[in-house]
Design an enzyme around this catalytic site. Structure first.
Site, PDB file in Angstrom:
ATOM      1  N   HIS A 194       0.827  -1.202   0.000  1.00  0.00           N
ATOM      2  CA  HIS A 194       0.000   0.000   0.000  1.00  0.00           C
ATOM      3  C   HIS A 194       0.870   1.264   0.000  1.00  0.00           C
ATOM      4  O   HIS A 194       0.616   2.197  -0.767  1.00  0.00           O
ATOM      5  CB  HIS A 194      -0.911  -0.015   1.229  1.00  0.00           C
ATOM      6  N   GLU A 228      -2.481  -5.480  -3.940  1.00  0.00           N
ATOM      7  CA  GLU A 228      -3.382  -5.198  -2.821  1.00  0.00           C
ATOM      8  C   GLU A 228      -4.652  -6.030  -2.927  1.00  0.00           C
ATOM      9  O   GLU A 228      -5.139  -6.567  -1.944  1.00  0.00           O
ATOM     10  CB  GLU A 228      -3.770  -3.718  -2.834  1.00  0.00           C
ATOM     11  N   ASN A 265      24.582 -26.020  -4.830  1.00  0.00           N
ATOM     12  CA  ASN A 265      24.964 -27.419  -4.641  1.00  0.00           C
ATOM     13  C   ASN A 265      24.142 -28.063  -3.532  1.00  0.00           C
ATOM     14  O   ASN A 265      23.728 -29.202  -3.641  1.00  0.00           O
ATOM     15  CB  ASN A 265      26.438 -27.512  -4.251  1.00  0.00           C
TER      16      ASN A 265
END
Lengths: 672, 167, 121
Positions: free
Chosen positions: A36, A58, A409
Site C-alpha cells: 500500500h 493489494e 549445490n
C-alpha cells in the site's frame, strides 16, 4: 527512492516469512502495508506502472485476508514475481528515472489469481493444461541462456490426471498397439534427464508416447531413482522397440508389454485416488522487523584516503620512536610510546571501516534458495546465522559467487525430495543453513545441509577409475582426500559453463577463490546425515597502496608507505662514495640501487635521465632506479606460497588487472 | 572389463608421460592437477636458476620450475607445457618439453632404478618402466618438490611490508 | 581395421585421458582438436569413424561444431563430453544430431560402452 527500497526489502522479508507461515495474519498485514505504501509513493510521483501493479497486489492480498483466495504456493509465487517487477522498476527509476519495465505479464498473472476467485469454486484453477497430446515430447529443451523462470506448478494432486483415452487413440491409428514400456537406467548413470531425453527421442521415432510415469517434468528434473514407465502407441513389434531402446547407452533393462485399453483403464482407476498431503509446518511467527543501525554514509574514496594517511603515520611513528631513543628524553619517550599505541589503534579502527556485515550479501540468499528449491521440487527450510559478522568488503565481494555455488549445490545435491526424506524417516523439509561465525582471527562461513551426504566410497571409486587417486590413496579414503578429488578440475564441472547452472563455478573454482583470499575450504560429510562446506577466511585482506614501476619488462610494486618521492636523475649526476653509487637530493646523499642490476636482469646503460624512487624507512633512505613509473594503485598482497617464502628482496606478489603477476618489493631489505 | 582395477599384485597405476631433453619421463596421474599451455612467467630474483618464477593460476600465485634445469639435463625445446602437480598443500608447476600421453602399467612393472650418476637425481627417481622399445623414468613428485623446497633458508624471513606492519 | 576417433577437448589432460581409455580398447585415435574450429577442419581431413566432442571450448563451442560437421557429413557419429550440470547443453547437442554423451570424470567402462554402441549403430 531509498525509502522505496526499504519498503521493498520489508516486503521481501515478509513474503518469505509468509510463505512459511501462510496462516499468519500479521505478516499478511505487513505485506499489505508495504504494498500500500509503495502504491501511494508511486502514485504521488506519477509512476503509473508501479501504482497499477501495487494496486493489483493489494487486491490479491485483500482476497487472502478475507480468505477468498487460498495462500497456495502458486499465489505466493505470483506475489514474488510482482515484487521482482516492482524492484526492477525502482532500480530503473533510481538509475535513469524511468520505470522501464513492461508490467503486462505480471499484471496478467496477478489478475488471473483474483478473477477465478470471484465465481465460486476452487481458486487458482489456472492449471497449466497441457496440449491435447499429453506428451508434448521430446522433453522441452531449455535453450541455454534463456532466463530461468519458475513456472507455476500444478496444485498438489493435479498430476493424477486421468490417463489418456487409449481406445480412442488406438482407433485413430489402425494397426497400432499400445505398449507399457519399463526402463531401468544404469544406477551409476549421470545426467539421467538427458538419458530420458534419448529414450523419448528414440520412441518418438518408432511411435507415440502418450503418457509417462513419473511425469515429464519430474523426469526432466531427475526426480526419480532409476526407473520410469511410459505408455506408447506404435505399429512396431514389442521386440523391435526393446532392441532399439537397449541400443542406448546406460540402459540397464527394458521391458515392453502390450496392454489392452481395458487393462489400462483399470490401472488408471487404481491410481486416481492418491491424494497427497500437503504438509506445511506452522513455525513460530517471527515478524521480521527491519534492523536499524546508526550509521552515516562515507564515500569509499574517503576511506581509502584515510587508510593511506594512516599508513604514513605508521612510518612516522617508527621514526619518532627512533628519535626518542636517541635523545634519551624521558617525557619524549613516554609520549612517543603513547603515540605509537594510538597509531596502532587507529590503524585497526581504520581497517575496520572496510568491514561490512556479511548480511549485505546474505540477504539475497533466502530468495535464491527458495526459488531454486521450488524449481527442483524440493522443500527446504533455509536458516541464516551470524548476519552481523563482519568481513573486509573486498573479501565479501569476492565470496559472493562461491557462496551461491555452495548453496546451489546444497539444494541440488544436499536435499532429497520430500518423498525420499519421509522414507528415510527424516522431516520432509530439508534444513539448509548458512552460518557465519568468528573463529579467532578468522571468519568461518559454512553452508550445511541435512541431506544424503556425499557418497565417499563412490567418489573414490570414480576417482580411482579415472586415475585421480592412486590405489594406495584409495585405500584410506578420508575427508581431506575427498575434498581434493571434489575440487580437482577434472572432477568438478568447469567454470566457463555459466548460464547453465547460473554461474557454473565448480568446486575447484570455489577452492581457488577462497585460497587466493588467503583462506581455506573445508568439508565435513556423513552418509545420510548431511554435508557442510566451510570457508575459513581472514578478517581483513592485506591491501596496500603501492607505486607500480617497470623494469626490464616486469612490473614491480613498491608499498606507498615506504615511498618518499620520485625524482628524475641524470646518469651524469650519479657520484660514487666508497664504491657505492649515490645521488644528491636537496643536499642529502642517498645511496642508489639499480633494480635491474640488483635482480640480475641485464642492465642497459642509458645516458638519459631515469626515474628514481626514493624510499625511506626511519631515517634511512635509498634511491631505486627503475625504467618507468606506472602509477599508484591499491593492491592485494597475495602470499607467494611455500616454495618462494623468504626470497630476498621480495615480500609477496599481487595480481594486476591484466592477470599478470607483479612482485612486491621488500624495501627494508634494500636498506641493509 | 579391461578397466577394472585388479587386486593385489596386479594393481595398475596410471601415468602421464612427458619428454624432457632426450629422455622420456612419467609421473602418476593422481599427482597431476592439470596441464597448462606455456604462459608468461614473472621472473623471480634471488632464486635458483631452475625456479623460473610465478604465474597467476586463477587468482593464486603458482611457482613454476624448469624441470630440465632441476634435473640438470638439457631441455630439448618442444612445445613446452606446465604440468601442475599437487601433493598435500603444495602445488607447483613444472615446465616440460612435451606431454605425450596418459597410459597405465601394472604397479609391478616399475623396476628399481639403476644407480644414476648424478646424485641430484637419486631421490627423485622412483624407478624405470620398460615398454616394448621405450624406457620411461618414473619421477617421485614428493622428492622433486622437497628438493625444490630445500634451497631456501639462507635469506631472511621477515618479509612484511612496512605499511601493513604494526611492529 | 580398428575404428578411428577424433578427440576434441580444450584441455590437454582430458584429451590424454580419453585417448588412453580408447587405446586400451583397441580404438585408434587419429587426431585431436582443441576447439570447434579445429574439430571441423580435422573432421574434413581425417574422416574419423567417431568424434568425442567437449561442449565448452574457446573459439567455437562443441554444439556449433556438431552442427557444422553434420552439415557437411550427415552420417557423422559424434559423442558429447559433458560435465555435471550441463543437461540443457547436452540436450541441445543431441537435438543437433549428436549420437550420445559421456560425463566427466570419464569412467573407462562407460566411455568404451558408449563408443562401441555408437559405432555399431
Amino acid at each position: 527512492m531509498a525509502e522505496a527500497r526499504e519498503h521493498l526489502e520489508a516486503l521481501n522479508r515478509a513474503l518469505l516469512d509468509f510463505e512459511k507461515n501462510p496462516q499468519n495474519e500479521d505478516l499478511l498485514t505487513e505485506i499489505f502495508r508495504s504494498a500500500h505504501t509503495l502504491k501511494g509513493m508511486s502514485a504521488t510521483m506519477g509512476y503509473e506502472g508501479m501504482t497499477e501493479l501495487a494496486h493489483e497486489m493489494e487486491n490479491v492480498l485483500d482476497g487472502l485476508r478475507a480468505e477468498e483466495i487460498k495462500p497456495a504456493p502458486a499465489v505466493v509465487d505470483v506475489l514474488f514475481r510482482c515484487f521482482d517487477t516492482l524492484a526492477e522498476m525502482v532500480r530503473n527509476i533510481d538509475e535513469r528515472d524511468v520505470e522501464g519495465v513492461d508490467t503486462a505479464a505480471a499484471l496478467g498473472e496477478i489478475r488471473a489469481v483474483v478473477e477465478p476467485a470471484q465465481p465460486a469454486g476452487a481458486p487458482l484453477t489456472k492449471k497449466r493444461e497441457k496440449p491435447a497430446e499429453p506428451a508434448a515430447l521430446p522433453l522441452r529443451p531449455e535453450a541455454p541462456g534463456a532466463p530461468e523462470r519458475p513456472e507455476i506448478p500444478q496444485p498438489a494432486g493435479a498430476e493424477t490426471h486421468p490417463g489418456p483415452d487409449l481406445s480412442a487413440l488406438l482407433a485413430a491409428q489402425p494397426g497400432a498397439r499400445a505398449y507399457r514400456v519399463d526402463i531401468k537406467l544404469d544406477s551409476h548413470c549421470l545426467l539421467k534427464s538427458v538419458r530420458v531425453f534419448m529414450v523419448f527421442k528414440k520412441l518418438g521415432q518408432l511411435g507415440e508416447i502418450v503418457q509417462s510415469e513419473p511425469s515429464v517434468e519430474d523426469l526432466e528434473d531427475e526426480k526419480f531413482e532409476d526407473q520410469f514407465q511410459m505408455l506408447v502407441i506404435s505399429r512396431k513389434e514389442a521386440q523391435e522397440l526393446k532392441s532399439a531402446l537397449m541400443a542406448i547407452s546406460e540402459i540397464e533393462a527394458v521391458r515392453v508389454g502390450e496392454v489392452s485399453p481395458e487393462e489400462h483403464e483399470e490401472a488408471v482407476a487404481r491410481t486416481a485416488t492418491s491424494p497427497r498431503e500437503k504438509e506445511r509446518e506452522e513455525g513460530p511467527a517471527v515478524p521480521a522487523s527491519p534492523m536499524k543501525t546508526q550509521s552515516v554514509r562515507v564515500n569509499i574514496a574517503r576511506l581509502d584516503k584515510l587508510m593511506g594517511l594512516v599508513g604514513e603515520m605508521v612510518i612516522n611513528r617508527t621514526r619518532l620512536q627512533e628519535i626518542s631513543e636517541r635523545l634519551q628524553d624521558k617525557d619524549l619517550k613516554e609520549t612517543a610510546l603513547f603515540f605509537a599505541r594510538l597509531v596502532s589503534d587507529l590503524q585497526d579502527e581504520v581497517m575496520k571501516t572496510r568491514m561490512v556485515p556479511v548480511e549485505q550479501i546474505f540477504n539475497r540468499f533466502p530468495r535464491m534458495v527458495r526459488d531454486l528449491a521450488r524449481n527442483k521440487g524440493k522443500e527446504v527450510d533455509f536458516a541464516i546465522e551470524g548476519r552481523e559478522i563482519e568481513l573486509d568488503r573486498t573479501i565479501l565481494d569476492e565470496i559472493s559467487d562461491p557462496l551461491m555455488h555452495l548453496l546451489r549445490n546444497a539444494v541440488d545435491h544436499g536435499a532429497e525430495d520430500p518423498a525420499t526424506r519421509q522414507m528415510l524417516g527424516k522431516p520432509a523439509r530439508c534444513q539448509i543453513s548458512l552460518r557465519a561465525r568468528r573463529d579467532r582471527d578468522q571468519v568461518s562461513i559454512e553452508v550445511s545441509d541435512d541431506g544424503p551426504g556425499i557418497d565417499i566410497a563412490r567418489v573414490f571409486e570414480l576417482a580411482l577409475q579415472t586415475g585421480l587417486v592412486s590405489p594406495e590413496e584409495a585405500r584410506s579414503p578420508g575427508l581431506d582426500a575427498l575434498l581434493k578429488i571434489l575440487t580437482h578440475p577434472g572432477f568438478s564441472s568447469r567454470e566457463e559453463v555459466s548460464g547453465v547452472s547460473g554461474r557454473g563455478v565448480g568446486l575447484d573454482a570455489v577452492k581457488s577463490k577462497v585460497e587466493s583470499l588467503g583462506g581455506s575450504l573445508q568439508l565435513w560429510t556423513e552418509e545420510s546425515v548431511g554435508s557442510t562446506f566451510a570457508m575459513k577466511l581472514p578478517l581483513t585482506l592485506a591491501i596496500i597502496e603501492a607505486l607500480l614501476v617497470a623494469s626490464r619488462g616486469e612490473v614491480y610494486a613498491l608499498p606507498m608507505g615506504t615511498v618518499r618521492e620520485t625524482v628524475m636523475i641524470d646518469p651524469f649526476s650519479v657520484r660514487r662514495v666508497r664504491g657505492r653509487e649515490v645521488i644528491l637530493v636537496r643536499e642529502e646523499t642517498i645511496p642508489l640501487l639499480d633494480l635491474a642490476a640488483m635482480f640480475g636482469l641485464n642492465g642497459n646503460g642509458t645516458s638519459e635521465a631515469v626515474p628514481v624512487v626514493i624510499c625511506e624507512i626511519g631515517r634511512r633512505s635509498v634511491g631505486i632506479t627503475v625504467e618507468e613509473l606506472l602509477g599508484r594503485q591499491e593492491i592485494v598482497i597475495t602470499p607467494l606460497g611455500p616454495f618462494l617464502k623468504g626470497i630476498k628482496g621480495v615480500s609477496g606478489a599481487t595480481i594486476l588487472g591484466n592477470g599478470q603477476v607483479a612482485l612486491i618489493l621488500d624495501v627494508p631489505s634494500f636498506l641493509d | 572389463m579391461e578397466d577394472v582395477i585388479r587386486q593385489g599384485d596386479e594393481e595398475e597405476i596410471r601415468l602421464v608421460a612427458f619428454q624432457l631433453g632426450r629422455e622420456e619421463y612419467a609421473i602418476e596421474v593422481s599427482q597431476v592437477r592439470e596441464i597448462l599451455n606455456m604462459v608468461d612467467v614473472t621472473r623471480m630474483p634471488n632464486a635458483p636458476a631452475y625456479m623460473k618464477g610465478v604465474i597467476n593460476l586463477r587468482g593464486q600465485i603458482l611457482a613454476v620450475i624448469d624441470l630440465a634445469e632441476r634435473l640438470n639435463i638439457a631441455s630439448g625445446g618442444g612445445d613446452r607445457r606446465i604440468i601442475v602437480v599437487e601433493l598435500g598443500e603444495n602445488k607447483v608447476g613444472m615446465i616440460v618439453d612435451y606431454v605425450s600421453e596418459v597410459f597405465r602399467v601394472s604397479a609391478s612393472s616399475v623396476e628399481a632404478s639403476p644407480v644414476f650418476s648424478q646424485e641430484a637425481e637419486s631421490g627423485m627417481i622412483k624407478g624405470v618402466i620398460k615398454l616394448q622399445n621405450r624406457l620411461l623414468i618414473l619421477l617421485d613428485v614428493a622428492h622433486v618438490l622437497s628438493a625444490v623446497e630445500d634451497w631456501r633458508g639462507a635469506s631472511g624471513t621477515d618479509g612484511q611490508t612496512a605499511a601493513s606492519d604494526s611492529e | 581395421m580398428a575404428p578411428t576417433v577424433l578427440i576434441v577437448d580444450d584441455a590437454l589432460f582430458m584429451r590424454m585421458m580419453i585417448k588412453d581409455i580408447l587405446k586400451n580398447a583397441g580404438i585408434d585415435v587419429v587426431g585431436e582438436a582443441e576447439n570447434g574450429l579445429e574439430a571441423v577442419d580435422k573432421y574434413g581431413r581425417l574422416s574419423p569413424d567417431l568424434v568425442t566432442m567437449d561442449i565448452v571450448m574457446p573459439e567455437m563451442d562443441g554444439i556449433e561444431a556438431v552442427k557444422q560437421i553434420l552439415g557437411k557429413d550427415p552420417g557423422a557419429r559424434i559423442i558429447m563430453c559433458s560435465a555435471m550440470g550441463q543437461q540443457p547443453l547436452v540436450v541441445e547437442a543431441l537435438e543437433a544430431g549428436a549420437k550420445d554423451f559421456i560425463v566427466k570424470p570419464f569412467q573407462p567402462s562407460k566411455v568404451i560402452e558408449t563408443v562401441r554402441k555408437t559405432l555399431e549403430e
